[in-house]
Design a protein around this motif. Structure first.
Motif, PDB file in Angstrom:
ATOM      1  N   UNK A   1      10.028  65.388  10.893  1.00  0.00           N
ATOM      2  CA  UNK A   1       9.722  66.571  10.435  1.00  0.00           C
ATOM      3  C   UNK A   1       7.928  66.702  11.177  1.00  0.00           C
ATOM      4  N   UNK A   2       7.551  67.904  11.322  1.00  0.00           N
ATOM      5  CA  UNK A   2       6.201  68.552  11.341  1.00  0.00           C
ATOM      6  C   UNK A   2       5.647  68.804  10.323  1.00  0.00           C
ATOM      7  N   UNK A   3       4.713  68.059   9.957  1.00  0.00           N
ATOM      8  CA  UNK A   3       4.197  68.427   8.706  1.00  0.00           C
ATOM      9  C   UNK A   3       2.696  69.227   8.682  1.00  0.00           C
ATOM     10  N   UNK A   4       2.736  70.952   8.328  1.00  0.00           N
ATOM     11  CA  UNK A   4       1.352  71.024   8.901  1.00  0.00           C
ATOM     12  C   UNK A   4       0.391  71.821   8.135  1.00  0.00           C
ATOM     13  N   UNK A   5      -0.912  70.287   8.080  1.00  0.00           N
ATOM     14  CA  UNK A   5      -1.989  70.252   6.800  1.00  0.00           C
ATOM     15  C   UNK A   5      -2.620  69.632   6.809  1.00  0.00           C
ATOM     16  N   UNK A   6      -4.048  69.926   6.506  1.00  0.00           N
ATOM     17  CA  UNK A   6      -5.332  68.343   6.470  1.00  0.00           C
ATOM     18  C   UNK A   6      -5.715  68.470   5.370  1.00  0.00           C
ATOM     19  N   UNK A   7      -3.956  68.938   4.126  1.00  0.00           N
ATOM     20  CA  UNK A   7      -4.560  68.347   2.700  1.00  0.00           C
ATOM     21  C   UNK A   7      -5.595  69.459   1.673  1.00  0.00           C
ATOM     22  N   UNK A   8      -6.243  68.159   1.602  1.00  0.00           N
ATOM     23  CA  UNK A   8      -7.083  68.932   0.651  1.00  0.00           C
ATOM     24  C   UNK A   8      -8.638  69.535   1.241  1.00  0.00           C
ATOM     25  N   UNK A   9      -8.515  69.237   2.209  1.00  0.00           N
ATOM     26  CA  UNK A   9      -9.520  69.844   3.458  1.00  0.00           C
ATOM     27  C   UNK A   9      -9.218  71.456   3.046  1.00  0.00           C
ATOM     28  N   UNK A  10     -10.804  71.718   3.865  1.00  0.00           N
ATOM     29  CA  UNK A  10     -10.857  73.381   3.621  1.00  0.00           C
ATOM     30  C   UNK A  10      -9.422  74.328   4.387  1.00  0.00           C
ATOM     31  N   UNK A  11      -9.781  75.828   4.441  1.00  0.00           N
ATOM     32  CA  UNK A  11      -8.674  76.338   5.496  1.00  0.00           C
ATOM     33  C   UNK A  11      -9.201  77.356   5.853  1.00  0.00           C
ATOM     34  N   UNK A  12      -9.435  78.006   7.335  1.00  0.00           N
ATOM     35  CA  UNK A  12     -10.232  79.260   7.581  1.00  0.00           C
ATOM     36  C   UNK A  12      -9.780  78.952   8.936  1.00  0.00           C
ATOM     37  N   UNK A  13     -10.624  79.912   9.218  1.00  0.00           N
ATOM     38  CA  UNK A  13     -10.664  80.920  11.380  1.00  0.00           C
ATOM     39  C   UNK A  13     -11.152  79.428  11.773  1.00  0.00           C
ATOM     40  N   UNK A  14     -12.144  78.675  10.852  1.00  0.00           N
ATOM     41  CA  UNK A  14     -13.401  78.130  11.454  1.00  0.00           C
ATOM     42  C   UNK A  14     -13.291  76.906  10.853  1.00  0.00           C
ATOM     43  N   UNK A  15     -12.224  76.239   9.342  1.00  0.00           N
ATOM     44  CA  UNK A  15     -12.016  75.706   8.863  1.00  0.00           C
ATOM     45  C   UNK A  15     -11.431  74.824   9.042  1.00  0.00           C
ATOM     46  N   UNK A  16     -10.320  73.523   8.849  1.00  0.00           N
ATOM     47  CA  UNK A  16      -9.976  72.593   8.882  1.00  0.00           C
ATOM     48  C   UNK A  16      -8.200  72.779   9.362  1.00  0.00           C
ATOM     49  N   UNK A  17      -7.789  72.233  10.457  1.00  0.00           N
ATOM     50  CA  UNK A  17      -6.222  72.814  10.257  1.00  0.00           C
ATOM     51  C   UNK A  17      -5.370  71.058  10.611  1.00  0.00           C
ATOM     52  N   UNK A  18      -4.121  69.997  10.760  1.00  0.00           N
ATOM     53  CA  UNK A  18      -3.435  69.821  11.166  1.00  0.00           C
ATOM     54  C   UNK A  18      -2.321  69.200  11.537  1.00  0.00           C
ATOM     55  N   UNK A  19      -1.232  68.304  11.773  1.00  0.00           N
ATOM     56  CA  UNK A  19      -0.223  68.177  12.309  1.00  0.00           C
ATOM     57  C   UNK A  19      -0.011  67.047  12.493  1.00  0.00           C
ATOM     58  N   UNK A  20       1.362  66.457  11.332  1.00  0.00           N
ATOM     59  CA  UNK A  20       0.939  65.288  11.132  1.00  0.00           C
ATOM     60  C   UNK A  20       3.075  65.228  11.586  1.00  0.00           C
ATOM     61  N   UNK A  21       3.298  63.890  11.858  1.00  0.00           N
ATOM     62  CA  UNK A  21       5.086  64.210  11.776  1.00  0.00           C
ATOM     63  C   UNK A  21       5.462  62.450  11.215  1.00  0.00           C
ATOM     64  N   UNK A  22       6.399  62.904  10.359  1.00  0.00           N
ATOM     65  CA  UNK A  22       7.371  61.993   9.011  1.00  0.00           C
ATOM     66  C   UNK A  22       7.943  61.482  10.255  1.00  0.00           C
TER      67      UNK A  22
END
Length: 542
Positions: free
Chosen positions: A106-127
């Motif tokens: 699976x591909x999980x798209x998250x930066x978990x507990x980090x803030x979000x928004x156009x200038x904030x955080x994003x993440x890609x994790x492989x399970x």
């Protein structure tokens, strides 16, 4: 039609503890997402015709990345993609879908507990196929591939309508858009005594769950309010927003301060809880009492037999090294194994798959069990509700009785966020350089018993993970731990963990920071925190 697109590598795509995390503008660079996803596919084998689960926490750039991932999965030969409606899947729900559907990964798209928004955080994790985060050998292979990638494959297809459930075609691949909550909720009904929890709520028991405008909002509304009968509005901030309402979706005493203040007030409900951006962390607060994540792990393990899914007992308990030793004494009393691992849920996967552990936990508000291969915030809340429903005591009564039986571990984490990376690395190197000379020395009236740089030997596959955090243990059982976190996106975060064991019940009512004052001072003296970071105090204390 499939396009093979030429590309050039980026040199900064090294996955951290929980995947690749960067600011959104970094991910928006040309081919940045495509390079990383193709590197995932290039680093694993045998997926042609197989199922891939894709979903995320709904943060900014989630939908766009899902569409890209679907088109690349089609071009690379996957047979089916399962995606949550609206692009939403909590991390534990994604793990469950992988396991339930025998998916390749699976591909999980998250930066978990980090803030979000156009200038904030994003993440890609492989399970991987067991539902858990990819082990180090795979993440290292992915990183190696990102440094040399020269092409990626993508299908020229229209976007999938993510807001309608059903099965759609993406070239030769099927895309199944599913309700993100249903399968997860049905699993929870198997694990917990929903009848007992309904009776608890019908007796007048009140709770508040703060979803922090993150992914668990729909899950909490469905499970707590609709299936368990909690009052409407029990789940607050329950609509997922791309920027989490402008807040930091971290369920700690700083970012969930409103919940904490409510639970400490005269009008507090009986129970308060919160979860984070992607639904894998939890905060537990009773009327007038905060339960540390380390204590929560120990208490859940000691009382898990009260829930149907764990009535046969636990096989073992696993905790991350920085987590307090509170769970160790529970394991000892139960006569089961206790496993101390590095930070990162991926280290629990082998133990769970091998049947050595049933419940796992990290001090950073993550607890879970062998029902999935991720930590699970709402699972922890439901297990607490099951315990409260059976014991019919207040949370404070349950905690104080536990301390009286097992002793109390006074425990706190001090975070120094956004520290210059070179300064943080210099601090850790200086610490490692003095490890041999620390034993026997006296600091702030405390005598150092041992000091080391934690290394983990996996009892299942024999792999070794070194340099996992510096531990300084004092005579009498107190300790401080220093490590750099891999979950941030700006600079470095220095985490300092301070712990004192107190067996005497008459001394269980001290204020935590006061109980740890000498250890806090000793930590600064040993590591030179102020000197290296320039910080007079931590950014966050939990």
């Amino acid at each position: 039609m499939i396009s093979i697109v030429e590309t050039t590598p980026y040199q900064d795509q090294k996955p951290g503890t929980s995947g690749l995390r960067k600011k959104v503008p970094v991910f928006q660079q040309k081919n940045y997402v495509e390079n990383f996803i193709q590197s995932i596919f290039d680093s694993v084998a045998g997926y042609r015709g197989e199922t891939l689960v894709i979903g995320g926490d709904g943060r900014f750039f989630n939908r766009e990345t899902i569409q890209t991932a679907i088109k690349m999965a089609s071009a690379n030969g996957f047979g089916r993609v399962i995606v949550g409606k609206g692009g939403i899947l909590s991390t534990p729900a994604a793990s469950h879908l992988i396991r339930k559907n025998d998916a390749f990964g699976g591909i999980v798209l998250s930066a978990s507990h980090n803030p979000g928004g156009p200038d904030e955080d994003f993440g890609i994790k492989y399970n991987v196929g067991n539902g858990g985060p990819a082990p180090e050998k795979i993440t290292e292979a992915i990183y190696a591939r990102t440094r040399e990638i020269d092409r990626y494959a993508i299908a020229d297809l229209p976007d999938i309508d993510l807001d309608e459930t059903g099965v759609f075609s993406a070239g030769d691949m099927a895309v199944e858009v599913v309700d993100p909550v249903t399968d997860y909720a049905e699993l929870m009904e198997i694990l917990f005594d929903f009848d007992a929890i309904r009776a608890l709520f019908s007796s007048g028991f009140r709770m508040v769950f703060d979803a922090m405008h993150a992914v668990t909002g729909p899950y909490a509304v469905e499970i707590l309010e609709r299936r368990l009968g909690a009052e409407p509005g029990t789940a607050r901030n329950a609509v997922p927003l791309e920027d989490f309402g402008g807040h930091h979706p971290d369920p700690n005493l700083v970012h969930a301060r409103d919940l904490y203040d409510l639970m400490m007030s005269q009008n507090a409900p009986d129970f308060g809880a919160a979860s984070d951006g992607d639904g894998d962390r939890n905060l537990i607060i009773g009327k007038g009492i905060f339960v540390t994540p380390s204590d929560s792990l120990a208490l859940l393990a000691a009382n898990a037999h009260l829930a149907p899914g764990y009535s046969a007992g636990l096989k073992g308990i696993a905790r991350s090294m920085p987590t307090s030793a509170a769970a160790d004494r529970v394991a000892e009393k139960l006569g089961i194994g206790l496993y101390e691992t590095p930070t990162g849920w991926k280290f629990f996967g082998n133990l769970l798959d091998a049947g050595l552990a049933t419940i796992c936990g990290e001090e950073s508000a993550g607890t879970g069990s062998d029902h999935v291969r991720e930590k699970d915030g709402l699972w922890a809340v439901l297990l607490w509700l099951n315990i409260l429903a059976v014991r019919r005591q207040s949370l404070r009564q349950i905690v104080t009785e536990h301390w009286a039986t097992y002793g109390r571990n006074y425990y706190s984490r001090h975070d120094y966020e956004g520290v210059d990376t070179d300064d943080a690395n210099a601090l850790m190197e200086a610490l490692r350089g003095k490890l041999a000379t620390l034993p026997g020395s006296s600091v702030e009236g405390l005598t150092v018993a041992t000091a080391d740089d934690f290394a983990y030997l996996d009892p299942v596959d024999g792999s070794v993970s070194a340099n996992q955090g510096v531990r300084v243990l004092f005579e009498g059982g107190s300790r401080v731990v220093f490590r750099l976190s891999g979950t941030g996106t700006s600079g470095a975060t220095l985490r300092v963990y301070i712990e004192r064991f107190e067996p005497e019940p008459s001394r269980h009512d001290m204020e935590t920071q006061a109980a740890l004052a000498d250890l806090i001072a000793a930590a600064d003296r040993i590591a030179g925190i102020r000197k290296h970071t320039g910080r007079p105090s931590p950014s966050v204390i939990t």
